[in-house]
Design a protein around this motif. Structure first.
Motif, PDB file in Angstrom:
ATOM      1  N   ILE A   1       0.564  -1.584  -0.361  1.00  0.00           N
ATOM      2  CA  ILE A   1       0.033  -0.343  -0.076  1.00  0.00           C
ATOM      3  C   ILE A   1       1.233   0.833  -0.096  1.00  0.00           C
ATOM      4  N   LEU A   2       1.848   0.784   0.838  1.00  0.00           N
ATOM      5  CA  LEU A   2       2.857   2.249   0.689  1.00  0.00           C
ATOM      6  C   LEU A   2       3.180   2.701  -0.786  1.00  0.00           C
ATOM      7  N   ALA A   3       4.570   1.391  -1.341  1.00  0.00           N
ATOM      8  CA  ALA A   3       4.645   1.596  -2.311  1.00  0.00           C
ATOM      9  C   ALA A   3       3.458   2.249  -3.636  1.00  0.00           C
ATOM     10  N   PHE A   4       2.070   1.556  -3.555  1.00  0.00           N
ATOM     11  CA  PHE A   4       1.275   2.589  -4.177  1.00  0.00           C
ATOM     12  C   PHE A   4       0.334   3.531  -3.893  1.00  0.00           C
ATOM     13  N   SER A   5       0.832   4.285  -3.054  1.00  0.00           N
ATOM     14  CA  SER A   5       0.614   5.935  -2.202  1.00  0.00           C
ATOM     15  C   SER A   5       1.505   6.598  -2.965  1.00  0.00           C
TER      16      SER A   5
END
Length: 96
Positions: free
Chosen positions: A68-72
């Motif tokens: 999720i961090l990379a997606f954000s």
């Protein structure tokens, strides 16, 4: 698994994410969604620590939450780029 290892590794993960947040705090304008996503990841880790004695969270799910961090970051960069393109189009329209 030894509970001591589980809890200390999760605590160090939280400290690492916290340090990562302060590392990119200067770039908060570029990554507008980052602070919210770090909060989501930290809440997941905290909940995982609380329910660890009763429920085992699969490793792939935990890695997915970290994804999720990379997606954000990607979403923030895309949002910034779209805003820059719109601004450039407005500037171009005003010069005509």
């Amino acid at each position: 698994m030894d509970p001591f290892i589980v809890f200390t590794s999760n605590i160090f993960a939280i400290l690492g994410l916290r340090a990562l947040y302060f590392l990119v705090a200067d770039m908060a304008e570029r990554f507008a969604l980052l602070k919210y996503e770090i909060a989501v990841v930290l809440m997941f880790v905290g909940c995982k620590m609380l329910i660890a004695p009763w429920i085992k969270i699969p490793t792939l799910l935990a890695l997915g939450v970290a994804g999720i961090l990379a997606f954000s970051v990607w979403l923030s960069l895309r949002r910034t780029r779209l805003a820059l393109v719109a601004s450039a189009q407005d500037d171009f329209a005003l010069k005509k």
